[in-house]
Motif scaffolding. Structure first.
Motif, mmCIF file in Angstrom:
data_model
loop_
_atom_site.group_PDB
_atom_site.id
_atom_site.type_symbol
_atom_site.label_atom_id
_atom_site.label_comp_id
_atom_site.label_asym_id
_atom_site.label_seq_id
_atom_site.Cartn_x
_atom_site.Cartn_y
_atom_site.Cartn_z
ATOM 1 N N VAL A 1 0.837 -1.201 0.000
ATOM 2 C CA VAL A 1 0.000 0.000 0.000
ATOM 3 C C VAL A 1 0.874 1.254 0.000
ATOM 4 C CG1 VAL A 1 -1.638 1.349 1.364
ATOM 5 C CG2 VAL A 1 -1.999 -1.104 1.050
ATOM 6 N N ALA A 2 1.927 1.249 0.809
ATOM 7 C CA ALA A 2 2.830 2.409 0.840
ATOM 8 C C ALA A 2 3.489 2.623 -0.518
ATOM 9 C CB ALA A 2 3.884 2.219 1.923
ATOM 10 N N ALA A 3 3.900 1.526 -1.172
ATOM 11 C CA ALA A 3 4.525 1.640 -2.488
ATOM 12 C C ALA A 3 3.525 2.157 -3.522
ATOM 13 C CB ALA A 3 5.085 0.284 -2.915
ATOM 14 N N ALA A 4 2.270 1.702 -3.421
ATOM 15 C CA ALA A 4 1.243 2.171 -4.353
ATOM 16 C C ALA A 4 0.999 3.665 -4.201
ATOM 17 C CB ALA A 4 -0.055 1.391 -4.120
ATOM 18 N N LEU A 5 0.876 4.126 -2.969
ATOM 19 C CA LEU A 5 0.634 5.546 -2.744
ATOM 20 C C LEU A 5 1.798 6.395 -3.239
ATOM 21 C CD1 LEU A 5 -0.957 5.455 0.837
ATOM 22 C CD2 LEU A 5 -2.123 5.717 -1.362
ATOM 23 N N ASP A 6 3.012 5.932 -3.004
ATOM 24 C CA ASP A 6 4.188 6.677 -3.462
ATOM 25 C C ASP A 6 4.225 6.742 -4.983
ATOM 26 O OD1 ASP A 6 6.949 7.877 -2.994
ATOM 27 O OD2 ASP A 6 7.454 6.128 -4.218
ATOM 28 N N PHE A 7 3.950 5.621 -5.643
ATOM 29 C CA PHE A 7 4.005 5.599 -7.103
ATOM 30 C C PHE A 7 2.897 6.455 -7.703
ATOM 31 C CE2 PHE A 7 4.572 3.900 -11.337
ATOM 32 C CZ PHE A 7 5.896 3.496 -11.356
ATOM 33 N N LEU A 8 1.701 6.399 -7.104
ATOM 34 C CA LEU A 8 0.596 7.214 -7.608
ATOM 35 C C LEU A 8 0.903 8.700 -7.466
ATOM 36 C CD1 LEU A 8 -2.429 5.216 -6.176
ATOM 37 C CD2 LEU A 8 -1.906 5.556 -8.594
#
Length: 410
Positions: free
Chosen positions: A266-273
């Motif tokens: 989830v943290a990686a998704a938010l950062d990439f978005l």
């Protein structure tokens, strides 16, 4: 010798331990986990891509004192709560799921030591752990037979006890100073046998080839007439008729690793978005304005928080049950609570790691980012204990009042 490891090179020994820091409280344990997680996170994608084993990262874990979290205070340990233990592993796995799994078996073994070892054995093992010795694992045999069938044998002779057998799924053994394994004793009874990693006749081979959890080195351990200290064999037979918590404790840590994989995804998704993903044409000016992405992120956040909350509740349940003599009913309650957590953490780990790629878009599949490691790690680790049997456990208990079987997978 098994053909599958005949050509494999034995791996180097871990360096001698140095006295680690002594953690004294739950709050200090969380702070230490956060500090070690920063070390785990640095280079995690590159280690996974290159299959470079985390020797320095595991040394940092040991030096921090996290290895002694469950050692009783009477023996100089922190004896943190199980809720804290679960949060520690969640923090670590969010940073690097492979590195976090490596010390998992140490805590499963220590849970067995607490209920099955003699006072003298406990004192010896706890002293070694607090001095920086790592405990690995020699898992089940890879021979197509039932996982509960043990063919590793301890024999007695003029030169003392000797251990022979071939084990696999031996997470942590490569990095360990002690490798405990289940064995059949001379009288046919079940034993937990501690063997020195550097003992003659012990060979650890990094032949793990899973597409996920790539740097756990969960491969083979061969014991070929390896010498064993007679006072470090623990009789497991008395556990068969006695309720305990060693199974739920082991499962709680596995659930925490899955929760950590979800948290990291989830943290990686938010950062990439926020930093890299472009909006789909004709939908919105920015990704942050895309209503579909906002909805998916909201749902994913709720699912993660729900799984984390049930995991924390399971930890608190273990704490409450462990504070009193464990009965058949309370042991069952512990297994039920942890099974509920295991179901939710399994599902959110798979969901979050898949949604990461879907939401981030095609550019997220580039090798350089290596974001696929979250799904690969989640898919492999969640297979450790099939979640379909957790549903069966809960249904059979709720509908029929059947108490869960007592073993290390419950």
């Amino acid at each position: 010798m098994d053909e599958s490891v005949a050509d494999g090179a034995a791996e180097p020994m871990p360096p001698p331990p140095s006295p680690p820091h002594r953690i004294g409280s739950d709050a200090e344990a969380i702070a230490a986990a956060q500090a070690v997680a920063r070390i785990f996170a640095a280079g995690a994608a590159e280690r996974d891509r290159d299959r470079r084993l985390p020797w320095g990262e595991i040394a940092a874990f040991t030096d921090s004192g996290l290895g002694g979290l469950t050692v009783p205070r009477a023996h100089g340990g922190a004896e943190v709560s199980y809720a804290t233990l679960a949060e520690v592993f969640t923090i670590l796995a969010a940073a690097d799921g492979s590195a976090a799994q490596i010390p998992q078996n140490q805590f499963g073994v220590l849970a067995l030591v607490a209920v099955a070892a003699s006072p003298a054995q406990q004192a010896r093992i706890y002293r070694d752990v607090l001095a920086g010795h790592r405990i690995g694992n020699a898992g089940p045999a890879r021979n197509g037979k039932a996982i509960t069938r043990v063919e590793t044998r301890l024999t007695s002779g003029p030169a003392g006890p000797r251990l022979s057998g071939h084990r696999f799924y031996s997470t942590g053994a490569l990095f360990a100073h002690w490798i405990p394994t289940r064995a059949v004793g001379p009288d046919g009874g079940p034993l937990l046998v501690f063997v020195r990693r550097d003992a003659p006749g012990v060979r650890v081979v990094d032949d793990w080839q899973g597409f996920g959890q790539r740097t756990t080195a969960s491969g083979s351990v061969l014991f070929e007439n390896a010498p064993v200290e007679a006072d470090l064999t623990i009789d497991l037979a008395p556990l068969a008729g006695r309720p305990g918590l060693f199974g739920p404790i082991s499962q709680l840590i596995h659930a925490a690793i899955d929760a950590g994989l979800a948290r990291g995804a989830v943290a990686a998704a938010l950062d990439f978005l926020r930093t890299r993903t472009r909006p789909y044409p004709f939908t919105a000016e920015t990704v942050a304005e895309d209503p579909h992405i906002l909805g998916e992120v909201g749902r994913l956040t709720v699912d993660l928080h729900a799984a984390e909350a049930v995991l924390a509740r399971a930890g608190r349940t273990l704490d409450r049950i462990a504070a009193a003599p464990v009965t058949a009913q309370s042991a069952a309650e512990a297994s039920v609570a942890v099974a509920q957590a295991k179901i939710l953490t399994t599902e959110v780990a798979l969901e979050a790691s898949e949604r990461l790629l879907e939401l981030a878009g095609a550019s997220a599949t580039r090798d350089g980012y290596n974001l696929g490691r979250f799904w690969r790690d989640a898919r492999v680790h969640t297979l450790h204990d099939p979640v379909r049997w957790k549903y069966h456990l809960l249904g059979n208990h709720a509908l029929n009042g059947v108490l869960p079987a007592r073993h290390q997978w419950n």
